[in-house]
Design a protein around this motif. Structure first.
Motif, mmCIF file in Angstrom:
data_model
loop_
_atom_site.group_PDB
_atom_site.id
_atom_site.type_symbol
_atom_site.label_atom_id
_atom_site.label_comp_id
_atom_site.label_asym_id
_atom_site.label_seq_id
_atom_site.Cartn_x
_atom_site.Cartn_y
_atom_site.Cartn_z
ATOM 1 N N ILE A 148 0.655 -1.348 -0.062
ATOM 2 C CA ILE A 148 -0.050 -0.127 -0.151
ATOM 3 C C ILE A 148 0.709 1.033 -0.033
ATOM 4 C CG2 ILE A 148 -1.978 -1.038 1.155
ATOM 5 C CD1 ILE A 148 -1.072 0.241 3.937
ATOM 6 N N VAL A 166 -7.069 0.490 0.169
ATOM 7 C CA VAL A 166 -6.899 1.753 0.641
ATOM 8 C C VAL A 166 -7.900 2.711 0.092
ATOM 9 C CG1 VAL A 166 -5.409 3.699 0.826
ATOM 10 C CG2 VAL A 166 -4.387 1.479 0.788
ATOM 11 N N SER A 252 -3.570 4.665 6.148
ATOM 12 C CA SER A 252 -2.958 3.595 5.939
ATOM 13 C C SER A 252 -1.462 3.373 6.400
ATOM 14 C CB SER A 252 -2.786 3.536 4.484
ATOM 15 O OG SER A 252 -3.982 3.787 3.758
#
Length: 263
Positions: A148, A166, A252
């Motif tokens: 990510i 995400v 994230s």
């Protein structure tokens, strides 16, 4: 610190082994009522017994659930509500798709990876939201990958759909904030699980070296100099999904020993 998890209703997907099991164990240690799930009833029964023994918490139940099966996801959440009256915490988790490059995969491969690593999360969130909205409180953690933040070689399917997680989490953080439902994405780096061992073995076979050599080389690129332990990852997840986290949402995060250099 009081995580405020005693008697909270927690669902952890893909939790008979690996990171899911480690996360479930940490929740159990905090006194939560945990519903674990995976495709294998045999593995679940074994995991339940082990989690109860380690945590001293008898409130561990299981439900067979293939996360690519919509009906089984619905049944999983229904069982949590039947057992505990609500769902306070959802930990979305799933096994990773096959390793490979773009030319390795067909439309069917892409569809299967989508259903495993993105659609499953969407479906489970949809099922828990009525309970969370009714009580004006909830925590959702989506387990993804360090990709990510920085894509990983030879993992194009994972790179693609983890990024989708995400986007899902960030969008939902805006929509769910008025109901005090916090949602975040957490990406493990090189944590010592069967999945990582399998990927190391594949790289070793391709390079004609041992898996131990692959691991040693990887560890040299990690500032902390080692693979993480599942328990280390799990403790961070439990905090983010607990009542102690009151203001962190839509983020994230990677837990990787400092491996990823990207901001």
């Amino acid at each position: 610190m009081d995580f405020q998890l005693k008697d909270k209703s927690v669902i952890v997907l893909a939790s008979s082994k690996g990171l899911g099991k480690a996360i479930s164990t940490e929740f159990a240690k905090e006194g939560a009522k945990v519903l674990i799930s995976s495709r294998s009833e045999e593995d679940l029964a074994k995991a339940k017994a082990e989690i109860q023994e380690v945590s001293g918490n008898p409130n561990i139940e299981y439900q067979v659930c293939d996360v690519t099966n919509k009906t089984q996801i619905e049944q999983l959440v229904q069982k949590a509500v039947e057992l505990h009256g609500t769902v306070d915490v959802l930990i979305n988790n799933a096994g990773g798709p096959p390793a490979g490059t773009f030319d390795d995969f067909s439309d069917e491969d892409w569809q299967q990876a989508f259903e495993l690593n993105l659609l499953s999360f969407t479906r489970t969130i949809r099922e828990v939201l009525p309970s969370m909205r009714e009580q004006k409180s909830g925590r959702i953690l989506n387990i993804a990958s360090s990709s990510i933040k920085q894509t990983l070689d030879n993992l194009i399917l994972s790179n693609t759909f983890r990024a989708g997680i995400v986007g899902l989490s960030k969008s939902l953080s805006q929509e769910l904030a008025p109901d005090n439902i916090l949602i975040n994405t957490v990406g493990p780096g090189r944590i010592a699980t069967d999945r990582v061992a399998s990927l190391d073995q594949k790289r070793a076979d391709q390079a004609g070296i041992s898996a131990e050599e692959v691991r040693e080389k990887a560890e040299k690129n990690i500032p902390l100099g080692r693979y993480g332990e599942p328990e280390e990852f799990a403790k961070a997840v439990v905090f983010l999904a607990s009542g102690a986290n009151t203001y962190l949402t839509g983020q994230s995060l990677v837990i990787d020993g400092g491996l990823v250099k990207a901001l």
